[in-house]
Scaffold this motif. Structure first.
Motif: not given
Ligand code: NAD
Ligand code: USQ
Length: 404
Positions: A230-251
Motif C-alpha cells: 500500500t505504500e508503493m503509491h498514494e493511490e494505494l493508501c489503505n483506509r484508517f478508521d478513528y471514529d467511535g463507531v469503526f475506529g479500533t482501540a490503538l488506532n
C-alpha cells in the motif's frame, strides 16, 4: 507434496471478498504481489456506512477502480473486480463460475460492534449480511468449487473473556468420567460478535456434512496502516478508521494524541484483547492459503500476536506521545459497552506461529510512526467523531438517525 504441474500460467486463484476494506485491501495487494491470481469481490457498503453516518477515513482513499488501475500501472499485475453483494446468490454464483477460485478469503462482513448496537435495524442488518453472506459462500463452494478452501475471518471476541485459558477453537473436557474434544464455548458481547459465532457454527456444520475445507481465523484487534504494497503509491493508501463507531482501540488512541484529545479509556480499562499489526494479518492469511485445511476439516487459528489491556495501550501511547513532545491526557469514559472491565485473559496463539508466522511486535518505533502518520493527516481529523456515540444498554427499536 511437490506439484510439478503448476507452471506460471497455473497460479493459485484467490478470491478476496471484502477486498476494498481495511484488512482486505492490504491482503489483496499482498497476495497479488506474491504472484497469486487475485480477484476482489465487494459491494462497497463500507464506504456507504461512512456517507450515511458522516464519517471518513483518516487517510484519503481512492475509488476501488482507481486503486486497481494504479496497482496495474505500478506492478503490471491484474486484479479482477466484481462489484456486488454476496447476499445475492446469483451474483456470487457468477463470480465463482467466472473466476473459479482455489481459495476464498472472506473479509466481507459488517465488522463494527458499535454499528451493530446502534438500533434494531442495524443489528438485524449485521446478522443478515454476515450470516447469509457466509452461508451463500458455503453453498457456492459446494455447488461450483467443492475443493476450494474457505479462509474465513472470525474474531477473538467469539470467545468472550472466560476465567480459564482460551484454546484455539476446541477444548478437551472430561465430564462425568467421559472425555471429548468440543468446540470452545462462545460468549460474544455484541450483535456483531455474535454474527461471527453463528458463522462459525454454519461453517463447522458444512465441513462435516459436505466435506468443505475451512479455516476460521479468530483475529484480534488490528492496528497499523502501512504495508509494503500500500505504500508503493498514494493511490494505494489503505483506509484508517478513528471514529467511535469503526475506529479500533490503538488506532484511535494514536489519532487522539495527534489532535490533543484525551485518550478514551472505557470504564476501568482492564479490558484485555489480542492485538496484531496489519502486516501480520496479511502474513497469516497467506500462511493459511499456502497450507490449506483438509477436505472436511474445520480448522481454527487464533490470529493475534500480543495481548494488552486498554490501560496498557494508553500508557504505551502516552509514553510515545511525550517522546514527540506532545501533551497526553487520559479520560475515563463511562463504558458505553457491556463487558468485563477487570478479568483473567490468556489466549493460546501458537498454530500460526507453527506454520511460520514471524510477528511484527508492537514496538516504540511503530507507535512513533503511527503517531507521525496521524499528525500528517491532522487536518482531516473530525474531533466530533471521537467520543463514543453508541451505548449497548440504550439500543432500541426506533431507527436512530444522524442529525447534521
Ligand atoms: P472493513 O469494513 O474495512 O471491510 C469489509 C469489506 O467488506 C468492506 O469493503 C465492505 O464493503 C465489504 N462487505 C461487507 N458486506 C459485504 C457484502 N454483503 N457483500 C460484499 N462485500 C461486503 O472491515 P475490516 O476491518 O477490513 O475487517 C475485515 C474482516 O476482518 C471482517 O470480517 C472483520 O470482522 C474481521 N476482523 C477485523 C478486525 C479489525 O480490527 N479491523 C479484527 C478482527 C477481525
Ligand atoms: N475501547 C476503549 N476505548 C476506545 C475504544 C475501545 O476502551 O476508544 C475498548 C473497548 O471497550 C473494548 C476494547 O477496547 O474493550 C477493544 O475495542 P475495539 O473497538 O478496539 O475492538 P472491538 O469492538 O472488539 O472490534 C474490533 C473490530 C472487530 C474485531 C474485533 C476483534 O472492529 O471487527 O472482530 O476488534 S476482538 O476484539 O478480538 O473481538
Amino acid at each position: 507434496s511437490h506439484d510439478t504441474s503448476s507452471g506460471p500460467s497455473e497460479r493459485k486463484k484467490v478470491m478476496v471478498i471484502g477486498g476494498d476494506g481495511y484488512c482486505g485491501w492490504a491482503t489483496a495487494l499482498h497476495l497479488s504481489n506474491k504472484n497469486y491470481e487475485v480477484s476482489i469481490v465487494d459491494n462497497l457498503v463500507r464506504r456507504l456506512f461512512d456517507h450515511q453516518l458522516g464519517l471518513d477515513s483518516l487517510t484519503p482513499i481512492s475509488s476501488i477502480h482507481n486503486r486497481i488501475r494504479r496497482w496495474k500501472s505500478e506492478t503490471g499485475k491484474n486484479i479482477q473486480l466484481y462489484i456486488g453483494d454476496i447476499c445475492d446468490f446469483e451474483f456470487l454464483s457468477e463470480t465463482f463460475e467466472s473466476f473459479k477460485p482455489d481459495a476464498v478469503v472472506h473479509f466481507g462482513e459488517q465488522r463494527s460492534a458499535p454499528y451493530s448496537m446502534i438500533d434494531r435495524s442495524r443489528a438485524v442488518f449485521t446478522q443478515k449480511n454476515n450470516v447469509i453472506g457466509t452461508l451463500n459462500v458455503l453453498f457456492a463452494i459446494k455447488e461450483f468449487r467443492e475443493d476450494c478452501h474457505l479462509v474465513k475471518l472470525g474474531t477473538m471476541g467469539e470467545y468472550g473473556t472466560p476465567n480459564i485459558d482460551i484454546e484455539e477453537g476446541y477444548i478437551t473436557i472430561t465430564h462425568n468420567g467421559r472425555t471429548d474434544t468440543l468446540p470452545y464455548p462462545k460468549q460474544a458481547s455484541s450483535f456483531y460478535h455474535l454474527s461471527k459465532v453463528h458463522d462459525s457454527n454454519n461453517i463447522a456444520f458444512t465441513c462435516k456434512a459436505w466435506g468443505i475445507r475451512a479455516t476460521d481465523l479468530n483475529q484480534g484487534v488490528v492496528y497499523g496502516v502501512r504495508t509494503d504494497e500500500t505504500e508503493m503509491h498514494e493511490e494505494l493508501c489503505n483506509r484508517f478508521d478513528y471514529d467511535g463507531v469503526f475506529g479500533t482501540a490503538l488506532n484511535r488512541f494514536c489519532v487522539q494524541v495527534a489532535v490533543g484529545h484525551p485518550l478514551t479509556v472505557y470504564g476501568k480499562g482492564g479490558q484485555t484483547r489480542g492485538y496484531l499489526d496489519i502486516r501480520d494479518t496479511i502474513q497469516c492469511v497467506e500462511l493459511a492459503i499456502a497450507n490449506p485445511a483438509q477436505r472436511g476439516e474445520f480448522r481454527v487459528f487464533n490470529q493475534f500476536t500480543e495481548q494488552f489491556s486498554v490501560n496498557e495501550l494508553a500508557s504505551l501511547v502516552t509514553k510515545a506521545g511525550k517522546k514527540l513532545g506532545l501533551k497526553v491526557q487520559t479520560l475515563s469514559v463511562p463504558n458505553p459497552r457491556v463487558e468485563a472491565e477487570e478479568h483473567y485473559y490468556n489466549a493460546k496463539h501458537t498454530k500460526l506461529v507453527e506454520l511460520g508466522l514471524k510477528p511484527h511486535l508492537l514496538s516504540d518505533s511503530l507507535i512513533d510512526s503511527l503517531l507521525n502518520f496521524a499528525i500528517k493527516f491532522e487536518d482531516r481529523i473530525d474531533a466530533k467523531q471521537i467520543m463514543p456515540s453508541v451505548f449497548w444498554r440504550k439500543i432500541g427499536v426506533k431507527p436512530k438517525t444522524v442529525a447534521a
